[in-house]
Motif scaffolding. Structure first.
Motif, mmCIF file in Angstrom:
data_model
loop_
_atom_site.group_PDB
_atom_site.id
_atom_site.type_symbol
_atom_site.label_atom_id
_atom_site.label_comp_id
_atom_site.label_asym_id
_atom_site.label_seq_id
_atom_site.Cartn_x
_atom_site.Cartn_y
_atom_site.Cartn_z
ATOM 1 N N SER A 3 1.006 -1.141 -0.032
ATOM 2 C CA SER A 3 -0.077 0.018 0.094
ATOM 3 C C SER A 3 0.869 1.151 -0.230
ATOM 4 O O SER A 3 1.993 1.217 0.485
ATOM 5 C CB SER A 3 -0.888 -0.136 1.224
ATOM 6 N N LYS A 4 0.362 2.357 -0.572
ATOM 7 C CA LYS A 4 1.094 3.433 -0.564
ATOM 8 C C LYS A 4 1.134 4.083 0.754
ATOM 9 O O LYS A 4 2.453 4.645 1.357
ATOM 10 C CB LYS A 4 0.193 4.672 -1.282
ATOM 11 N N THR A 10 7.154 4.681 5.803
ATOM 12 C CA THR A 10 9.010 4.524 5.360
ATOM 13 C C THR A 10 9.427 5.805 5.337
ATOM 14 O O THR A 10 10.486 6.039 5.839
ATOM 15 C CB THR A 10 9.235 3.384 4.453
ATOM 16 N N VAL A 11 9.012 6.543 4.271
ATOM 17 C CA VAL A 11 9.778 7.708 3.992
ATOM 18 C C VAL A 11 9.631 8.747 5.331
ATOM 19 O O VAL A 11 10.664 9.528 5.353
ATOM 20 C CB VAL A 11 9.622 8.212 2.525
ATOM 21 N N THR A 103 5.997 -4.742 -7.345
ATOM 22 C CA THR A 103 4.930 -3.861 -6.662
ATOM 23 C C THR A 103 5.011 -4.152 -5.126
ATOM 24 O O THR A 103 4.546 -3.432 -4.677
ATOM 25 C CB THR A 103 3.468 -4.359 -7.451
ATOM 26 N N GLU A 104 5.676 -5.313 -4.673
ATOM 27 C CA GLU A 104 5.534 -5.786 -3.388
ATOM 28 C C GLU A 104 6.704 -5.232 -2.516
ATOM 29 O O GLU A 104 6.897 -5.447 -1.291
ATOM 30 C CB GLU A 104 5.482 -7.317 -3.310
ATOM 31 N N ILE A 105 7.638 -4.701 -3.238
ATOM 32 C CA ILE A 105 8.907 -4.249 -2.514
ATOM 33 C C ILE A 105 8.817 -3.097 -1.463
ATOM 34 O O ILE A 105 7.932 -2.205 -1.843
ATOM 35 C CB ILE A 105 9.931 -3.929 -3.436
ATOM 36 N N PRO A 106 9.070 -3.360 -0.280
ATOM 37 C CA PRO A 106 8.789 -2.463 0.773
ATOM 38 C C PRO A 106 9.646 -1.129 0.650
ATOM 39 O O PRO A 106 9.415 -0.256 1.574
ATOM 40 C CB PRO A 106 8.946 -3.241 2.024
ATOM 41 N N VAL A 107 10.595 -1.247 0.061
ATOM 42 C CA VAL A 107 11.740 -0.112 -0.200
ATOM 43 C C VAL A 107 11.045 1.073 -0.969
ATOM 44 O O VAL A 107 10.350 0.607 -1.989
ATOM 45 C CB VAL A 107 12.843 -0.497 -0.702
ATOM 46 N N PRO A 108 11.189 2.376 -0.595
ATOM 47 C CA PRO A 108 10.339 3.351 -1.438
ATOM 48 C C PRO A 108 11.224 3.447 -2.895
ATOM 49 O O PRO A 108 12.395 3.087 -3.007
ATOM 50 C CB PRO A 108 10.769 4.651 -0.810
#
Lengths: 349, 349, 349
Positions: A3-4, A10-11, A103-108
């Protein structure tokens, strides 16, 4: 798709720490991305296989500050990246390697990962292009093929595997894959403008809440079609001539650099064995075929005229030297070093 | 061939004096070599005929610090060079002019003069390329010609005189020289990577005891083959169009610059005689044929759009100005000078 | 034609005030002219229609200090220009738009306005070229056409409307206009050297009382002829391949930039509507046809490999940033700004 909100959280964390690093897979435009980040004093991380590392290390100003070595670049080391406050810069190879898992990568990831499905699905792409007000080539059904058409198979593999057909019969003969797009063959000259969209500033060309910046334009050099006229003439009765009158510059696909450097290494070490070596500038004259195989047909163990294009250096010297470096300047610098270290006999004969 | 020991003794002398100068024949890549040496604050010497001197003098940052004028550039003034602690940078024209005598020159030459016989003898060249692990085009005997082949005559004259044949009959008709090489005609796109091998440092791409640096890549522009498709279309029933959509950059063979400058001079002086002159930028639109003869077909007495490529200058402005100089900047500077000297009427009307 | 004396009086006035500004019509090479003037700290004025203004404003370092907005760029605002001590820099579009009225403009024009009639009248042009000692293609009468000829109609419209004929019959069929020139079709490779003639200094290549400077060289990219071989192969039985092996740089006609920027804007705003936007670099892959119409066939919402050409920036980034700006550097800078302003969620996902 992640999800966005999760990415936003994270950011926010990075923002609190006031720290971030730029990461990408060592391929495609990685040298440029790291070189640009270094100019901006931003920390960089390269995701790399062990065997490609030395290619990137050979360009100190295009190499990342840190390598994360992986067995397979399709496996993004997300934990290591998050620990290092990394953001990912996507490029064509990263997108191709990681494929749907991206699409699943949790890194920004810089940009909007939703754009991938809009680019990758030809129907959505056409919806986007039409909505953007762009003129597009006609898309035909097999039975509608009444002019030269280019048949595109799914996935972006650098143009490989496209087929030209002129009618339905030829289409059925040549195309065995499903899910292809039949596109009218456009007659003209290709141009690829490179943009940068910033939602953060309004001092460029206004678009939406931010502005669009035009960064550069290129035209791709495609093997073998872009020298096909040279082959055609070889089959005709006209006498072609091959008098060199000038040179034009070129950058190679970044994925070819490893082989280009290995070829150079082979020529040097072989020269040492055969006749005592070749210090200084040299050139291997090659043809790259449609499988991106280099064929050498000459070696020049000296400065060649093509280097005259690069009085201010080339992308490769920018990555290696971090200052304007022509081959002419490189020569002078090498001799100065040999003089200083009393090793002139190593480079002269 | 002069012995390596003799050359080693000479470079030892230079090392003791702590002095050296870079020398080469004024042709090919000499502007670049001198320009690079100047950036590194190294003294330069140009071996030049009287008539070419003004070409080099017209580029102050690409000209040598000192000219040694010779009647014939094939005669290297070895005594003068040794007196000046000079080393020679070999380039294609120097190698071609001096020919076999090069191996006897007592002046240190950058690189290894033994490489010349390995490049110049096609059999040895192939031995080298194969040993280096390079893919090479097949070499055929006349009776084996079963596909388009390029027949290469001895000596490197910039591609001139190569012949294409498709079978033995054609070969016998067209090729009258001995000692030719019949090479499979490669289908693909040419690429010429430029390397620099240094045995002195290990921070590039490791090869042997030193490292290989990738400096740049070019693709050669050959007349007439590289616009042959324009001619072909002229002979067909398709209606070609000639709408300019952009420009790409080019460097010319250095040996053509004298003629290019003479053409410019002719246009200026003729304009003065005919209608009072043309201060400021202008362009002569030309075609270069396979004999490297320029044919003019237009003159534009103003800034042309092709100059838009060079916002940071071109190799030629680097040699002339030693700082980034676009035609746009040159215009502003000229007017400032005219204003300062109260000579504006000289450049406006 | 206005007299030289009147112009001389005007430049004398400017000299007395010690002030001048560089003015031109916003088109063709205007970005370069203003960018160069800014490097030289010279004031600039752009004559511009309201709708083109935003194109120029989007490049802060290529924009003029002041715009004079006109309804029609063929109407030079001479009073405003004289009040501002302006001099006009003529370029191809200005000459085309203003046409014959240019000779009457009371504003000083860089160069010699008499040259216009010598370029524009083919007979005078040939007289000039012959007098300058240039080789030229043969000019034929219709009944003399015995080889491929290019038929040129009056007026310089970027190559559009030229016709190829092989004999008198074809000429009569295809050419309906009067006052055409029938020129032998030259076989070779085109080259366009860019010169600057200064009567004020003698340290370049001496010509008349001053010197000729070689600024740069380009080759024009013309649609559709310059990729015609790609079309031809599409109609033949050879299987072309489209494997990208490298990229070469390009500048577009300045008049196309507005459309290029509008296309970028369209893609951004459409992406926001369709799927939330595309912050960061992107590329629209296009073909430009002979009517200079762009056709898009792909969008890449990320950095593309063609940007690798521009480690030191491109003309467009020079105009936008005034310092070397690669797409790689632009990425790092954008993220820094987002970090600083706590807007990272605006550009990542």
């Amino acid at each position: 798709m992640i999800s966005k909100d999760e990415i936003d959280a994270t950011v926010k964390k990075y923002e609190k720490k006031g720290k971030f690093a730029i990461a990408t897979v060592c391929s495609h435009t990685a040298l440029q991305i790291f070189h640009g980040a270094r100019q901006e004093k931003v920390k960089t991380i390269g995701i790399c296989t062990e065997d490609r590392k030395k290619v990137y290390e050979s360009f100190p100003y295009g190499a990342p500050d840190e390598f994360i070595i992986v067995d397979d670049v399709s496996e993004i080391p997300t934990e290591e990246l998050l620990e290092r406050n990394a953001v990912l810069i996507p490029h064509g190879s990263l997108v191709e390697y990681v494929a749907k898992k991206i699409t699943e990568i949790p890194v920004p990831i810089l940009g909007n990962r939703k754009s991938l499905e809009w680019e990758g699905d030809r129907k959505k792409l056409y919806e986007w292009m039409k909505d953007a007000g762009l003129e597009t080539p006609e898309i035909l059904q097999p039975y509608e093929i009444d002019r030269p058409c280019i048949v595109k198979t799914p996935g972006a593999k650098g143009g490989k595997g496209y087929v030209i057909v002129k009618n339905q019969e030829e289409f059925e003969q040549k195309v065995k894959t499903d899910n292809v797009v039949i596109q009218e063959y456009l007659i003209g000259v290709r141009a690829y403008p490179h943009y940068f969209y910033t939602p953060l500033t309004k001092d460029g060309y206004r678009a939406s809440e931010g502005s669009v910046e035009l960064m550069s334009v290129d035209r791709r050099v495609e093997s073998n079609v872009d020298e096909s006229y040279r082959t055609q003439i070889a089959l005709m009765n006209i006498e072609p001539s091959f008098t060199v009158m000038g040179n034009e510059s070129l950058v190679l696909r970044e994925s070819l650099l490893g082989e280009v450097l290995e070829m150079g290494k082979g020529v040097v070490e072989s020269a040492e064995k055969l006749f005592g070596g070749i210090p200084g500038p040299f050139c291997i004259e090659t043809v790259v075929d449609e499988n991106l195989q280099f064929f050498a047909f000459e070696i020049s163990a000296r400065i060649v005229a093509g280097t005259n294009l690069f009085t201010q250096g080339s992308p490769y010297t920018d990555y290696k030297f971090g200052e304007p470096m022509s081959t002419g300047r490189r020569i002078a610098r090498e001799i100065k070093l040999a003089m200083k270290n009393k090793k002139m006999e190593k480079i002269f004969y």
